[in-house]
Design a protein around this motif. Structure first.
Motif, PDB file in Angstrom:
ATOM      1  N   GLY A   1       0.777  -1.234   0.000  1.00  0.00           N
ATOM      2  CA  GLY A   1       0.000   0.000   0.000  1.00  0.00           C
ATOM      3  C   GLY A   1       0.801   1.272   0.000  1.00  0.00           C
TER       4      GLY A   1
ATOM      5  N   ASP B   1       7.677  -7.030   0.437  1.00  0.00           N
ATOM      6  CA  ASP B   1       7.103  -5.692   0.263  1.00  0.00           C
ATOM      7  C   ASP B   1       6.532  -5.642  -1.148  1.00  0.00           C
ATOM      8  OD1 ASP B   1       6.568  -3.036  -0.159  1.00  0.00           O
ATOM      9  OD2 ASP B   1       8.480  -2.313   0.621  1.00  0.00           O
ATOM     10  N   THR B   2       5.212  -5.675  -1.244  1.00  0.00           N
ATOM     11  CA  THR B   2       4.563  -5.850  -2.548  1.00  0.00           C
ATOM     12  C   THR B   2       4.045  -4.530  -3.081  1.00  0.00           C
ATOM     13  OG1 THR B   2       2.443  -6.314  -1.485  1.00  0.00           O
ATOM     14  CG2 THR B   2       3.866  -8.189  -1.943  1.00  0.00           C
TER      15      THR B   2
ATOM     16  N   GLN C   1      -1.210  -2.063  -7.711  1.00  0.00           N
ATOM     17  CA  GLN C   1      -2.278  -1.069  -7.766  1.00  0.00           C
ATOM     18  C   GLN C   1      -3.617  -1.725  -8.061  1.00  0.00           C
ATOM     19  OE1 GLN C   1      -0.575   1.069 -11.223  1.00  0.00           O
ATOM     20  NE2 GLN C   1      -0.335   2.757  -9.773  1.00  0.00           N
ATOM     21  N   THR C   2      -4.674  -0.982  -7.784  1.00  0.00           N
ATOM     22  CA  THR C   2      -6.013  -1.460  -8.125  1.00  0.00           C
ATOM     23  C   THR C   2      -6.057  -1.867  -9.603  1.00  0.00           C
ATOM     24  OG1 THR C   2      -6.876   0.110  -6.526  1.00  0.00           O
ATOM     25  CG2 THR C   2      -8.458  -0.835  -8.063  1.00  0.00           C
TER      26      THR C   2
ATOM     27  N   ASP D   1       3.913   6.259 -10.279  1.00  0.00           N
ATOM     28  CA  ASP D   1       4.820   6.339  -9.137  1.00  0.00           C
ATOM     29  C   ASP D   1       6.233   6.625  -9.601  1.00  0.00           C
ATOM     30  OD1 ASP D   1       3.451   5.451  -6.519  1.00  0.00           O
ATOM     31  OD2 ASP D   1       2.674   4.090  -8.045  1.00  0.00           O
TER      32      ASP D   1
ATOM     33  N   ARG E   1       3.932   8.772  -5.336  1.00  0.00           N
ATOM     34  CA  ARG E   1       3.248   9.176  -6.563  1.00  0.00           C
ATOM     35  C   ARG E   1       3.953  10.360  -7.216  1.00  0.00           C
ATOM     36  NH1 ARG E   1      -0.164   5.793  -8.640  1.00  0.00           N
ATOM     37  NH2 ARG E   1      -1.006   7.553  -9.765  1.00  0.00           N
TER      38      ARG E   1
ATOM     39  N   PRO F   1       5.184   2.905   0.679  1.00  0.00           N
ATOM     40  CA  PRO F   1       6.562   2.510   0.985  1.00  0.00           C
ATOM     41  C   PRO F   1       6.708   2.267   2.486  1.00  0.00           C
ATOM     42  CG  PRO F   1       6.477   4.576  -0.279  1.00  0.00           C
ATOM     43  CD  PRO F   1       5.086   4.270   0.153  1.00  0.00           C
TER      44      PRO F   1
HETATM   45  C1  WTA Z   1       1.139   2.783  -3.574  1.00  0.00           C
HETATM   46  C2  WTA Z   1      -2.956  -0.784  -3.434  1.00  0.00           C
HETATM   47  C3  WTA Z   1       5.217   1.745  -2.181  1.00  0.00           C
HETATM   48  C4  WTA Z   1       1.611   3.287  -4.931  1.00  0.00           C
HETATM   49  C5  WTA Z   1      -2.438  -2.207  -3.641  1.00  0.00           C
HETATM   50  C6  WTA Z   1       0.544   2.775  -5.872  1.00  0.00           C
HETATM   51  C7  WTA Z   1       3.036   1.338  -2.775  1.00  0.00           C
HETATM   52  C8  WTA Z   1      -0.685   2.928  -5.040  1.00  0.00           C
HETATM   53  C9  WTA Z   1       3.186  -0.030  -2.462  1.00  0.00           C
HETATM   54  C10 WTA Z   1      -1.809   2.035  -5.466  1.00  0.00           C
HETATM   55  C11 WTA Z   1       4.465  -0.470  -1.960  1.00  0.00           C
HETATM   56  C12 WTA Z   1       1.172   0.313  -3.178  1.00  0.00           C
HETATM   57  N1  WTA Z   1       5.426   0.462  -1.842  1.00  0.00           N
HETATM   58  N2  WTA Z   1       4.041   2.211  -2.641  1.00  0.00           N
HETATM   59  N3  WTA Z   1       4.700  -1.718  -1.602  1.00  0.00           N
HETATM   60  N4  WTA Z   1       2.001  -0.637  -2.718  1.00  0.00           N
HETATM   61  N5  WTA Z   1       1.761   1.504  -3.207  1.00  0.00           N
HETATM   62  O1  WTA Z   1      -4.657   1.282  -6.093  1.00  0.00           O
HETATM   63  O2  WTA Z   1       1.620   4.687  -4.908  1.00  0.00           O
HETATM   64  O3  WTA Z   1      -5.033   1.426  -3.589  1.00  0.00           O
HETATM   65  O4  WTA Z   1       0.479   3.509  -7.081  1.00  0.00           O
HETATM   66  O5  WTA Z   1      -3.551  -0.320  -4.610  1.00  0.00           O
HETATM   67  O6  WTA Z   1      -0.273   2.621  -3.706  1.00  0.00           O
HETATM   68  O7  WTA Z   1      -2.865   2.116  -4.552  1.00  0.00           O
HETATM   69  P1  WTA Z   1      -4.120   1.160  -4.708  1.00  0.00           P
END
Ligand code: WTA
Length: 631
Positions: free
Chosen positions: A414, A438-439, A442-443, A508, A523, A416
């Protein structure tokens, strides 16, 4: 987007534990590289093997994967398993119960907001409930392609309803049960849902949320907003006048309108436990989920059946190295993509046993997560850095009361994760034994994009992700869905691909170090322009959390008459720290000093002055030693 060299010596590598490697699906880095190579060089062979685990009523007619990501070569499209027919629900339930004999295996341990509320649901029971719900929806007039809004808390009925939709070919649109009536209405209107499934209320911690009341308000607004023409549309797009509410769980007294409200318990008891799945085309829509768009209007992301099934099941299996004796727990809410992909679809497609948690991490006490891990002997645990930082604040005591020895792999998602939180998670929760995956995803992507594999990738704390990405992104996304549009709206897709033809742009920023590790910076559209200087909110936040007194920080912009925009910083202090003028000054200095020092390094100016407020002044020396002279 930019590549910056970070000397490897600066980072200690955390290697996968040998015990984990023994039986892992991807036991070492070479094995990973082979898989990676295959996915790139022979994608059809690669995905055919993944698809062979699942049931296809009709096989695909062409290549498994077809796509164009290059705007200069025509419309952007993605097709997976074209020509095949299948059913998501059949694959995640019937296949497990009938073909794999897993009817008795627990699919979910449901743990309520209160630790006294719990329920174990087997795959067999889950199939029965989903079929009942499917029959109920059908009885209420829901047909293939219709949209069903779901506004439910984390109760088993949420899973029953989403899977019931997929069984009958309806498209679910889940709205997080913390959203307001306005947000709910906006989403119902946007995807033209015919049914809303909600509950009368839910306790979140101590707080009661009257969901039915909010849902009623939302529907009232929908009925006001709907343009007259749409009301008279003679097509099968159901008009919001038909909206009805099955309601579950009598938590609170709710207003009831017998003309349109339907009670869950009454109807579910009257229908059969058998329901034939509807066979869908591989590229038929599966669900819509809204995510925030840069314009401020929520953006409907649509995933289709086959690609999403293959991708979530594959990533779940590899990233959490799923094993049959696992008890897996993802603490997300199903209202977000993480819950869709890694509570419902990915785990069920693998026949996994998961915890489904209704509560919050600090109720009735701050050790609740650790208590639940002990209670169900959780082996794989997946949460957000925010939760980790919140729980870190309470120190070791609440953790040490519980036995966490069952844990084998930890995950985050979600945002960093800052190195301090990473270390706490790794050392205190994982007791140095569990890799942290650490995954990053994005949606829109539906599943993990950049991630370590627990037995194959050496980790760098705080490197958001490491090494090459798993081959990905082929699910279809698009905006507004009206009627039964099947083709992706290329206009919507276009925005993700126009910047770099042939590539999907996540929005990102990140840097890649010389070892190939990626460090997500946040972002690129969350940039703030202060007096012509671009700042990343994530960067400022990181600088604030580097200060010893700060647990969490969030930075947003505020219009400023002279500077254009200025920073507005919210900080949560660690327990026992007091908010006062001195601290504010220190925090301001914290940001300034870092920027000043970086500028001086870039210009090779050696007289740096006072570095005492920096978290680690030695970094400066390392950076100087690796300065690059190129213009
Ligand atoms: C951020 C959530 C850093 C990123 C699964 C992405 C992360 C946005 C990471 C998507 C991570 C998600 N490290 N940033 N491990 N995981 N992001 O659509 O900015 O709710 O573009 O999906 O969350 O958010 P979404």
């Amino acid at each position: 987007l930019s590549t910056m060299v970070v000397p490897g010596s600066q980072h200690k590598l955390y290697h996968p534990p040998e015990g984990l490697q023994k039986d892992a699906h991807v036991p070492d880095f070479n094995c990973y590289l082979e898989l990676y190579k295959k996915s790139i060089e022979e994608p059809d062979v690669f995905w055919k093997e993944v698809a062979s685990d699942f049931y296809w009523k009709k096989p695909p007619t062409g290549q498994i994967l077809q796509y164009n990501f290059d705007v200069t070569k025509g419309n952007i499209y993605v097709k997976c398993m074209e020509g095949a027919t299948t059913n998501m629900c059949y694959n995640v339930l019937d296949r497990n119960v009938k073909d794999k004999n897993l009817g008795e295996r627990v699919a979910f341990y449901w743990e309520g907001n209160s630790p006294d509320h719990r329920e174990a649901i087997t795959y067999g029971q889950l199939l029965g409930q989903v079929c009942r719900c499917s029959n109920t929806l059908k009885q209420m007039g829901v047909r293939k392609g219709d949209r069903v809004a779901i506004y439910l808390p984390m109760i088993p009925e949420l899973v029953y309803t989403m899977l019931a939709c997929t069984r009958i070919g309806a498209v679910h649109s889940i709205v997080f049960a913390g959203f307001s009536a306005e947000s709910l209405c906006e989403r119902i209107m946007d995807s033209q849902c015919s049914i809303l499934v909600t509950a009368d209320g839910v306790y979140r911690g101590e707080k009661l949320i009257n969901l039915k009341q909010i849902a009623d308000e939302a529907l009232e607004k929908c009925r006001e907003n709907i343009p007259v023409e749409t009301l008279s549309t003679p097509c099968r797009v159901p008009c919001p006048d038909e909206l009805r509410l099955p309601v579950v769980f009598p938590v609170v007294q709710t207003p009831w309108d017998a003309a349109c409200d339907v009670c869950w318990e009454e109807v579910m008891g009257q229908v059969s436990e058998q329901c034939e799945p509807e066979w869908l085309d591989a590229e038929d829509p599966l669900f819509i989920l809204y995510t925030s768009g840069s314009t401020g209007k929520p953006k409907g992301v649509l995933h289709t059946v086959a690609g999403y099934l293959l991708y979530t099941s594959l990533t779940f299996k590899y990233v959490f190295d799923h094993q049959p004796d696992d008890v897996y727990w993802c603490t997300a809410d199903i209202g977000w993509i993480t819950g869709h992909s890694y509570i419902t679809y990915g785990p069920l497609a693998n026949g996994a046993t998961s915890v489904l948690f209704e509560g919050i991490p600090v109720h009735p006490h701050v050790g609740r997560f650790w208590e639940v891990i002990e209670k169900y002997r959780v082996t794989k645990f997946y949460t957000a850095p925010t939760a980790i930082r919140l729980l870190m604040k309470y120190g070791l005591d609440p953790v040490q009361k519980y036995d966490l020895s069952s844990l084998r792999i930890l995950g985050t998602v979600g945002e960093p994760i800052n190195p301090e939180a990473w270390h706490w998670y790794h050392e205190v929760i994982g007791q140095k034994r569990c890799p942290v995956v650490d995954t990053f995803w994005q949606t829109e992507t539906g599943g993990h994009v950049l991630t370590p594999l627990p037995a194959a990738t050496p980790l760098k704390p705080g490197s958001a992700v490491s090494y090459h990405h798993i081959y990905t992104v082929y699910t279809v996304f698009r905006g507004r869905v009206k009627g039964r549009v099947k083709e992706p709206r290329s206009g919507m897709l276009f925005t993700y691909f126009k910047k770099f033809p042939g590539f999907y742009v996540t929005g990102d920023g990140c840097r890649r170090d010389k070892d190939g590790y990626y460090w997500i910076a946040g972002r690129i559209d969350d940039m703030i322009n202060v007096s012509g200087h671009l700042l990343s909110t994530a960067e400022v936040e990181a600088s604030l959390t580097d200060h010893g007194a700060v647990a969490e920080a969030a930075v947003v912009s505020r219009p400023h008459t002279v500077k254009g925009e200025c920073l507005y910083c919210f900080v949560t202090l660690k327990d026992c720290r007091e908010f006062n003028r001195t601290l504010v000054d220190e925090l301001k200095r914290q940001g300034k000093i870092m920027r000043r020092v970086l500028r001086q390094i870039a210009r090779n100016e050696k007289d740096l002055g006072d570095l005492s407020t920096m978290a680690d002044p030695k970094v400066v020396e390392v950076l100087f030693n690796h300065r690059c002279e190129t213009a």
